[in-house]
Design an enzyme around this catalytic site. Structure first.
Site, mmCIF file in Angstrom:
data_model
loop_
_atom_site.group_PDB
_atom_site.id
_atom_site.type_symbol
_atom_site.label_atom_id
_atom_site.label_comp_id
_atom_site.label_asym_id
_atom_site.label_seq_id
_atom_site.Cartn_x
_atom_site.Cartn_y
_atom_site.Cartn_z
ATOM 1 N N GLN A 1 -17.229 17.625 -3.001
ATOM 2 C CA GLN A 1 -16.889 16.228 -2.758
ATOM 3 C C GLN A 1 -18.149 15.381 -2.922
ATOM 4 O O GLN A 1 -19.031 15.374 -2.057
ATOM 5 C CB GLN A 1 -16.293 16.078 -1.364
ATOM 6 C CG GLN A 1 -15.103 17.006 -1.119
ATOM 7 C CD GLN A 1 -13.895 16.655 -1.971
ATOM 8 O OE1 GLN A 1 -13.227 15.650 -1.758
ATOM 9 N NE2 GLN A 1 -13.603 17.505 -2.965
ATOM 10 N N ALA B 1 -7.745 11.099 4.455
ATOM 11 C CA ALA B 1 -8.192 12.057 3.444
ATOM 12 C C ALA B 1 -9.060 11.386 2.381
ATOM 13 O O ALA B 1 -9.253 10.166 2.373
ATOM 14 C CB ALA B 1 -6.982 12.726 2.805
ATOM 15 N N HIS B 2 -9.553 12.215 1.452
ATOM 16 C CA HIS B 2 -10.514 11.721 0.470
ATOM 17 C C HIS B 2 -9.896 10.685 -0.466
ATOM 18 O O HIS B 2 -8.742 10.756 -0.838
ATOM 19 C CB HIS B 2 -11.150 12.859 -0.327
ATOM 20 C CG HIS B 2 -10.196 13.747 -1.048
ATOM 21 N ND1 HIS B 2 -10.587 14.867 -1.718
ATOM 22 C CD2 HIS B 2 -8.846 13.689 -1.221
ATOM 23 C CE1 HIS B 2 -9.560 15.451 -2.267
ATOM 24 N NE2 HIS B 2 -8.487 14.749 -1.988
ATOM 25 N N ASN B 3 -10.734 9.682 -0.766
ATOM 26 C CA ASN B 3 -10.415 8.617 -1.723
ATOM 27 C C ASN B 3 -9.314 7.662 -1.251
ATOM 28 O O ASN B 3 -8.814 6.859 -2.035
ATOM 29 C CB ASN B 3 -10.046 9.189 -3.099
ATOM 30 C CG ASN B 3 -11.197 9.946 -3.726
ATOM 31 O OD1 ASN B 3 -11.201 11.173 -3.747
ATOM 32 N ND2 ASN B 3 -12.191 9.218 -4.203
ATOM 33 N N ARG C 1 -14.940 12.155 2.968
ATOM 34 C CA ARG C 1 -15.636 11.519 1.856
ATOM 35 C C ARG C 1 -14.816 11.670 0.576
ATOM 36 O O ARG C 1 -13.958 12.556 0.473
ATOM 37 C CB ARG C 1 -17.022 12.128 1.668
ATOM 38 C CG ARG C 1 -17.025 13.550 1.189
ATOM 39 C CD ARG C 1 -18.396 14.224 1.323
ATOM 40 N NE ARG C 1 -19.481 13.431 0.794
ATOM 41 C CZ ARG C 1 -20.375 12.781 1.556
ATOM 42 N NH1 ARG C 1 -20.296 12.850 2.880
ATOM 43 N NH2 ARG C 1 -21.333 12.076 1.014
#
EC number: 2.3.1.191
Length: 336
Positions: A183, A224-226, A203
């Site tokens: 990540q 969660a990511h993004n 991240r």
């Protein structure tokens, strides 16, 4: 803090004070339990009957309840009693002097490359990694972890145990095993954001996970990511947002809401508790998908019926075809 007068409160926060301005107030208390030296508030018109029974020294009320409040004693009249109460708690805590002092607790671990505004505070046992930026007057609680290169704006509050910038959940399948996707993004958090205890914000995989200014997150939330969250959106406890989802501005997600990944929620979307959002919502409004609870035996009966829905659907379609065919045969005979 020593007791203060109603006059001091009204002078600091405004509102129309009715009654004896010299009354001393020692605490803020709920409407039902407030005592003779305490101030309370009424923001729900359904509780107006409690005005007659409360022992509070002063009640903060809406103009619609002003006459009833004055009949029982001192009151402060304001257009938004709940907002007034919120301002009062802030003012009260500052007077108590128990706000965290600026600075870094001796037990915190802070990387030399981290940039922390001198007016910010970092609590005990927190970990701040390389490249982190923390803005002015931000408060980081105890045991908070902020991982590499994350950015937190000004006047934010991060409650104890939160993790900002942990790895997102990304893996590629190779045969029967999983290969980790590193990540490489970060987390960017705007000004005036609050993050509850034990909440995790992952991240980004390549870009950043972004929380815009004014976002409020309760405890035990997973971002969660993004994911991107718009300005002034609020989420209650145990909400889970899957990767790459975009949440608009001024949204509210009640407790236990789940949102699948790679979808979008429009601005001013409001989701009721325990609802699962599985597709994009392009129109603002309130959305609810919770099946009402009922006695267990009845739930089992209904669940048994639900299992038969496809068969019932197929049977209805078959009956509709038979009915259409029968009507087609009868119609020519009627015409003749």
């Amino acid at each position: 803090m020593t007791a203060i007068t109603l006059a001091e409160i009204a002078q600091a926060l405004g509102g129309q004070l009715h009654g004896d301005a010299s009354i001393l107030i020692s605490a803020i208390a709920p409407l039902e339990t407030a005592g003779l030296a305490e101030i309370t508030f009424l923001s729900d018109a359904r509780l107006v009957a409690l005005l007659q029974s409360t022992r509070a020294a002063c009640v903060i009320v809406h103009p619609a309840q002003a006459e009833q409040a004055q009949a029982r004693g001192a009151c402060i009249v304001t257009r938004d009693p709940y907002l007034y109460f919120a301002r009062l708690t802030q003012w009260w805590r500052k007077r108590l002097g128990d706000m965290p002092e600026p600075g870094i607790h001796p037990s915190a671990v802070v990387h030399p490359d981290a940039q922390i505004d001198p007016t910010a505070s970092v609590g005990a046992l927190s970990v701040i990694e390389a490249g982190v930026h923390i803005g002015a007057h931000t408060r980081i609680g105890s045991r908070v972890t902020i991982e590499r290169h994350c950015v937190i704006g000004a006047r934010c509050v991060v409650q104890s145990g939160a993790v900002i910038g942990g790895d997102g959940f990304g893996f590629a399948k190779e045969g029967q095993t999983w290969v980790k996707i590193e990540q490489l993004g970060a987390v960017h958090i705007g000004d005036d954001v609050e993050i509850g205890a034990n909440t995790c914000i992952d991240r980004g995989a390549l870009g950043n996970t972004v929380l815009a200014q004014g976002v409020k997150l309760d405890n035990l939330i997973q971002i969660a990511h993004n994911v991107q969250v718009g300005e002034n959106t609020a989420m209650a406890a145990c909400v889970g947002i899957s990767g790459s989802t975009k949440i608009g501005a001024n949204c509210t997600l009640a407790g236990g809401v789940g949102v699948v990944g790679h979808i979008e929620l429009a601005d001013n979307t409001h989701v009721s508790g325990a609802t699962v959002i599985s597709r994009s919502l392009t129109e603002p409004g309130r959305y609810t998908g919770v099946y009402p609870f009922e006695p267990h035996a009845k739930w089992e009966q209904n669940a048994a019926v639900l299992r038969q829905l496809k068969k019932m659907r197929d049977r209805i379609k078959s009956l509709e075809k038979e009915l259409a065919a029968t009507q087609a045969r009868v119609s020519p005979q009627q015409e003749s």
